[in-house]
Enzyme design. Structure first.
Site, PDB file in Angstrom:
ATOM      1  N   GLN A  64      40.090  39.784  30.906  1.00 24.01           N
ATOM      2  CA  GLN A  64      40.539  40.588  32.029  1.00 24.01           C
ATOM      3  C   GLN A  64      41.929  40.252  32.549  1.00 24.01           C
ATOM      4  O   GLN A  64      42.189  40.317  33.726  1.00 24.01           O
ATOM      5  CB  GLN A  64      39.484  40.509  33.127  1.00 24.01           C
ATOM      6  N   LEU A 122      34.892  37.365  40.484  1.00 21.34           N
ATOM      7  CA  LEU A 122      36.241  37.519  39.944  1.00 21.34           C
ATOM      8  C   LEU A 122      36.813  38.927  40.114  1.00 21.34           C
ATOM      9  O   LEU A 122      37.817  39.259  39.511  1.00 21.34           O
ATOM     10  CB  LEU A 122      36.300  37.121  38.459  1.00 21.34           C
ATOM     11  N   ASN A 153      41.864  39.439  41.680  1.00 19.60           N
ATOM     12  CA  ASN A 153      41.170  40.206  40.650  1.00 19.60           C
ATOM     13  C   ASN A 153      41.411  39.732  39.238  1.00 19.60           C
ATOM     14  O   ASN A 153      42.526  39.415  38.862  1.00 19.60           O
ATOM     15  CB  ASN A 153      41.640  41.658  40.711  1.00 19.60           C
ATOM     16  N   CYS A 154      40.329  39.721  38.472  1.00 17.54           N
ATOM     17  CA  CYS A 154      40.435  39.577  37.024  1.00 17.54           C
ATOM     18  C   CYS A 154      39.744  40.792  36.436  1.00 17.54           C
ATOM     19  O   CYS A 154      38.621  40.686  35.960  1.00 17.54           O
ATOM     20  CB  CYS A 154      39.748  38.309  36.559  1.00 17.54           C
ATOM     21  N   VAL A 155      40.368  41.947  36.532  1.00  8.98           N
ATOM     22  CA  VAL A 155      39.811  43.156  35.918  1.00  8.98           C
ATOM     23  C   VAL A 155      40.860  43.763  35.010  1.00  8.98           C
ATOM     24  O   VAL A 155      41.945  43.219  34.861  1.00  8.98           O
ATOM     25  CB  VAL A 155      39.377  44.203  36.968  1.00  8.98           C
TER      26      VAL A 155
END
Lengths: 429, 350
Positions: free
Chosen positions: A113, A210, A242-244
């Site tokens: 991500q 996350l 964010n880890c998207v």
């Protein structure tokens, strides 16, 4: 509430013996930057710093966040309240911006991500970050650090670095000063009384695990929709955790420079009255979605809005939140426009969203994130490009032997930003 | 100098000068050079291209023997070695429109060459072939011949030369239902505020994305004889054997995996993991049963709540995966399940 944003144009970044700004050049004491970014946290095992300039044949990957260096010069509170500074309400007085540069945090948190930035070639066209002088921090952490701690460590290191560099601009005379004044809705003057009253519904991703955003250091997952002044975001009240997918997560830089807020402020009193911002979240359970959208709609009504711009973050699950918000607001007789990206498949032939409502008759598309792109090899790679095959948007075989990349647009940081930061759109052909 | 492009033109019996409705049963045939409307096309092409041949088929023949007609016409067309196929225009003639759409789509598919036809927007051929063929929008009747021919020729030349098309409106063709990115003249944020003000003033505006219409699947009645059924497990949560042997993508999956679980009672974290890129994998990797509840189902199997668990499970990643891909996976998986007598499936998503 008035905020003066002093813009100090940075046209070159170089390593130097002392961190300072001289004639539009930012000189950075590399060792001190690294030390400040680390902030004495022993869980961070190493940080390397590199500079990537626009036009250079450089690829930065995997990127977590992008942050603009700023410093609070006058007024209450400090930059990035709740993280770097206290929690006093910000957004008034004077803030200096090191415009044209950014801190880019690089490191593999989740593996899927993070995203990439190309400083040259076709990939550079898709992201405004390619036009910045990027100070990349490649951060490694101890083996026993959990993914959640890992995210936090990178987030904080990036904020510390940006605040440290921002300090260099404290006593520099800005090239341009923009003055942002936000009036109380009740004090709208006679002349502009007949203009439509426009509110902004600012949806932040907050799915936990996350996928979080922060408001004054508080995870918005646990916050009911609330009101925010346009100038507060300029002082870093909203921070990305964010880890998207890279294409449509709002980095901290996007929040600091939210283009919807800038557009509404610019046109306030000209062809509209900007009545306020409602910050809302995007949680995962149906109950949370219903509670938040009901609450947000109530605030929209309280502001007496005639129309609302709704921005989204992420895709799939958040489609349910945005449709719910749109339908409920329209049912109150208040007009909406929503900003969304599309996941229409590589061939563009599939449905683009996971949810829909007939009320959503005014939609801004910021592009199909599935569209396939081919990027040539770069002379220099900051980070590790082998990760591309595992990134969301990458696939087996994405990286050629020569270092070229074939992947979905999804992998590029901010390419389909749902605050409408880029000019990209998609249409039926 | 650029070489001259070679064009073949498809016509029905009427425009092909064979005869009226009484000749609609005429089978496929070929003619050297341009015939009827083809002469007008030639004028528009000028020196850029030459109509080298014309293929003709009766409307009834084509619609009654579509496969034979297509195969035979393809043979004729191939013989001319063309770069471009033009068909019609068919205006509002339904059978003719269907034939034009079918032959364009077939030829593009088989020969990989440019093909363009023209039809009135309500022609039955539009809905059937707009996704697979370029269809210039024409008037309902012959009065639109000149306008349609000009547009068909311009579009065909652009496509043949590999030039980038501006937009369906600009080129005059009926949108193919495919989304394509382009750079707008303003940032999304400015477009959003512009659109909102127009909407409030009651001025016309065009949404940049029309809401999709979703398939709704009817819910089946509950199963009353659970203890006699074979149950299968499917997940879009990405649980795969460690190392992701099928290379299922972390997002917008283009494939799914089928994994043997005969004799497997537990999904051990050292043997299974998630390939999903849309959620925090920490907890799924810690205990894959959180996404694929094999442990509980095995217990139920032993207790006799169900007769047996299907010996395979299927997994893909539901993260931005297009509906078209998901549908294709489902169609393939369902074939296995029906063949092997599975009566119920639990699909776990994330």
């Amino acid at each position: 509430m008035t905020l003066e944003l002093g813009r100090i144009l940075i046209e070159e970044v170089k390593w130097g013996r002392k961190t300072l700004i001289k004639k539009r050049s930012l000189y950075i004491d590399r060792d001190e930057l690294i030390k400040k970014a680390q902030g004495g946290d022993t869980r961070i095992t190493s940080i390397t710093a590199e500079i990537a300039r626009p036009g250079e044949s450089t690829r930065i990957i995997p990127v977590k966040d992008v942050i603009e260096p700023r410093v609070k010069v006058e007024g209450r509170g400090g930059i990035f309240p709740g993280f770097i500074s206290g929690v006093e309400t910000v957004g008034s007085g004077r803030t200096h911006v090191l415009q044209g540069c950014s801190v880019v945090t690089v490191g593999q948190v989740v593996g899927f991500q993070e995203g990439m930035i190309d400083m040259n070639g076709p990939g550079a066209e898709y992201t405004s970050f390619s036009k910045l002088l990027n100070i990349a921090l490649i951060i490694d952490v101890a083996n026993n650090v959990s993914k959640h701690e890992h995210e936090e460590l990178l987030r904080l290191a990036g904020l510390r670095a940006a605040a440290y560099l921002g300090e260099a601009g404290r006593d520099v005379k800005p090239g341009r000063v923009d003055r942002f004044e936000f009036k109380r809705p009740s004090s709208i003057n006679e002349g502009s009384k007949d203009l439509p009253r426009i509110a902004y519904l600012y949806m932040l991703l907050s799915q936990g695990l996350l996928h979080d955003s922060y408001l004054y250091g508080q995870n918005v997952k646990n916050v009911l929709p609330t009101l925010l002044l346009p100038t507060e975001v300029m002082d870093g009240a909203v921070v990305s955790g964010n880890c998207v997918s890279a294409c449509d997560k709002n980095t901290t830089y996007h929040h600091q420079n939210n283009p919807i807020i800038e557009e509404l402020l610019m046109r306030d009193g000209v062809d509209l009255n900007f009545v306020g911002i409602i910050v809302s979240n995007t949680n995962i359970t149906l109950r949370d979605k219903q509670r938040s959208s009901d609450y947000a709609v109530k605030l929209v009504e309280l502001l007496g809005a005639d129309g609302v711009v709704i921005s989204k973050e992420g895709f799939g699950n958040p489609d349910a939140d945005v449709m719910m918000n749109c339908a409920k607001i329209e049912e109150k007789g208040i007009a909406t426009v929503m900003v969304t990206d599309e996941f229409a498949g590589i061939d563009g032939g599939s449905q683009s969203l996971a949810d829909s409502t007939p009320h959503a008759n005014a939609v801004i598309s910021v592009g199909n994130a599935n569209e396939l792109i081919s990027l040539p090899p770069m002379d220099k790679v900051i980070g590790d490009e082998r990760i591309i095959e595992k990134l969301a948007g990458g696939m087996s075989g994405s990286l050629s032997v020569e270092g070229g990349i074939t992947a979905e647009l999804q992998v590029i940081m901010g390419a389909t930003n749902e605050l409408g930061f880029e000019t990209l759109s998609s249409r039926e052909v | 100098m650029e070489r001259k492009y070679r064009v073949v033109h498809y016509l029905n019996q009427f425009f092909g000068r064979i005869g009226g409705e009484d000749k609609a049963g005429t089978g496929p045939l070929g003619r050297e050079g341009a015939v009827g409307p083809g002469l007008l096309f030639q004028e528009f092409f000028g020196h850029d291209a030459e109509v080298v041949g014309t293929v003709i088929c009766g409307d009834n023949y084509f619609n009654e023997h579509p496969q034979e007609a297509k195969d035979k016409l393809l043979e004729f067309i191939k013989g001319y070695g063309p770069d471009i196929l033009l068909a019609g225009p068919a205006f509002n003639a339904g059978r003719y429109g269907i034939a034009c759409g079918a032959i364009c789509s077939h030829v593009s598919d088989q020969l990989g060459i440019t093909s363009v036809t023209g039809m009135f927007s309500e022609n039955a051929g539009v809905e059937l072939y707009r996704k697979s063929a370029y269809i210039i929008e024409t008037k309902a009747s012959l009065t639109g011949m000149k306008d349609a021919s000009g547009k068909m020729v311009t579009l065909a030349m652009k496509l043949a030369r590999g030039e980038r098309l501006i937009s369906p409106e600009e080129e005059g063709y009926i949108p193919k239902g495919v989304r394509m990115n382009y750079s707008a003249d303003k940032k999304g944020a400015a477009r959003a505020v512009d659109m909102l003000l127009k909407k409030l003033k009651g001025e016309p505006f065009t949404t940049e994305y029309c809401m999709p219409v979703f398939d709704r699947v009817e819910v089946l009645p509950p199963i009353d004889n659970l203890s006699e059924i074979t149950l299968a497990l499917i997940t879009s949560g990405g649980i795969v054997p460690r190392g992701n042997p099928d290379h299922i993508e972390a997002s917008s999956a283009k494939r799914y995996g089928k994994y043997d679980i005969q004799g497997v009672d537990q999904l051990r974290p050292d043997e299974y993991e998630t390939a999903h890129g849309g959620y925090d994998p920490t907890y799924a990797n810690e205990d894959p049963h959180r996404v694929l509840p094999l442990d509980v189902i095995r217990e139920m199997e032993q207790e006799g709540v169900i007769d047996r668990l299907y010996p395979y499970y299927y997994a893909t990643v539901g993260n931005g995966t297009s509906v078209a891909n998901a549908k294709e996976f489902a169609q393939k998986i369902v074939k296995d399940l029906i063949r092997d007598g599975v009566q119920a499936v639990i699909i776990s998503s994330t």
